[in-house]
Design an enzyme around this catalytic site. Structure first.
Site, PDB file in Angstrom:
ATOM      1  N   HIS A  53       0.982  -1.146   0.079  1.00 27.59           N
ATOM      2  CA  HIS A  53      -0.131  -0.012   0.073  1.00 27.59           C
ATOM      3  C   HIS A  53       0.858   1.345  -0.020  1.00 27.59           C
ATOM      4  O   HIS A  53       1.999   1.238   0.678  1.00 27.59           O
ATOM      5  CB  HIS A  53      -0.843  -0.098   1.197  1.00 27.59           C
ATOM      6  CG  HIS A  53      -2.175  -1.138   1.195  1.00 27.59           C
ATOM      7  ND1 HIS A  53      -3.279  -0.804   1.750  1.00 27.59           N
ATOM      8  CD2 HIS A  53      -2.057  -2.234   0.602  1.00 27.59           C
ATOM      9  CE1 HIS A  53      -3.991  -1.677   1.498  1.00 27.59           C
ATOM     10  NE2 HIS A  53      -3.500  -2.636   0.852  1.00 27.59           N
ATOM     11  N   GLU A  55       0.959   3.900   1.829  1.00 24.89           N
ATOM     12  CA  GLU A  55       1.277   4.332   2.947  1.00 24.89           C
ATOM     13  C   GLU A  55       2.398   3.566   3.772  1.00 24.89           C
ATOM     14  O   GLU A  55       3.340   4.006   4.147  1.00 24.89           O
ATOM     15  CB  GLU A  55       0.472   4.039   4.149  1.00 24.89           C
ATOM     16  CG  GLU A  55      -0.988   5.162   3.732  1.00 24.89           C
ATOM     17  CD  GLU A  55      -2.029   4.373   2.938  1.00 24.89           C
ATOM     18  OE1 GLU A  55      -3.454   4.648   3.052  1.00 24.89           O
ATOM     19  OE2 GLU A  55      -1.779   3.671   2.153  1.00 24.89           O
ATOM     20  N   CYS A  83      -6.746   2.056   5.223  1.00 28.49           N
ATOM     21  CA  CYS A  83      -7.582   0.977   5.522  1.00 28.49           C
ATOM     22  C   CYS A  83      -6.887   0.633   7.049  1.00 28.49           C
ATOM     23  O   CYS A  83      -6.123   1.224   7.693  1.00 28.49           O
ATOM     24  CB  CYS A  83      -7.115  -0.258   4.542  1.00 28.49           C
ATOM     25  SG  CYS A  83      -5.251  -0.692   4.937  1.00 28.49           S
ATOM     26  N   CYS A  86      -2.901   0.218   7.131  1.00 31.40           N
ATOM     27  CA  CYS A  86      -2.212   1.428   7.141  1.00 31.40           C
ATOM     28  C   CYS A  86      -2.592   2.481   8.390  1.00 31.40           C
ATOM     29  O   CYS A  86      -1.459   2.925   8.818  1.00 31.40           O
ATOM     30  CB  CYS A  86      -2.506   2.295   5.741  1.00 31.40           C
ATOM     31  SG  CYS A  86      -2.207   1.169   4.483  1.00 31.40           S
TER      32      CYS A  86
END
Length: 155
Positions: A53, A55, A83, A86
């Site tokens: 991801h 992040e 999410c 993260c």
């Protein structure tokens, strides 16, 4: 253009890189002392990894740059609300503030579904800010256009 707009535009550039490789267009930058120290974009499909991801990628780079796992004086700019994974990483890295481009009604953990970033009981809480127009609409549009094209290509 204010500071938050400037840095969120940089996160949008990262999101477009994700879209260019066929991943969901989500981008992130981390800022320390008014300088970008890390950038990341979603590479989950490209890397075939749940952990890729925007992040998480940016947090890894920022920790390496600062030589510490603590990012206490950093601000993260993300095109989409984080999410659960993260949001947990943001709390664990002690990021001071997160500026969001768009909310995520399906997996958002900065207020849409739950708010991990400001949950009582954790040893750290992160300030949350949602960007104003027109950048908010630009972030939403990146995502809706991507998923619309994806659905049309499946036909």
């Amino acid at each position: 253009m204010n500071r938050d707009e400037f840095f969120l535009k940089e996160a949008i550039k990262q999101a477009k890189k994700a879209g260019d490789i066929g991943d969901v267009p989500i981008g992130c930058v981390i800022v320390f002392e008014d300088k970008i120290i890390a950038r990341g974009y979603n590479r989950r499909n490209k890397d075939k990894s749940t952990l890729s991801h925007a992040e998480i990628i940016a947090i890894k780079k920022a920790c390496k740059k600062l030589g510490d796992w603590r990012l206490e004086d950093c601000t993260m700019y993300i095109t989409l609300e984080p999410c659960p994974m993260c949001a947990g990483a943001i709390i664990q890295s002690r990021i001071k503030k997160v500026v969001l481009g768009a909310m995520n009604s399906k997996a958002g953990c900065a207020g849409s579904i739950i708010n991990i970033l400001q949950t009582d009981g954790f040893n750290h809480k992160t300030e949350i800010s949602l960007i104003d127009e027109p950048l908010h609409s630009e972030c939403v549009s990146l995502l809706t256009s991507f998923f619309k094209a994806l659905r049309e290509n499946k036909k």
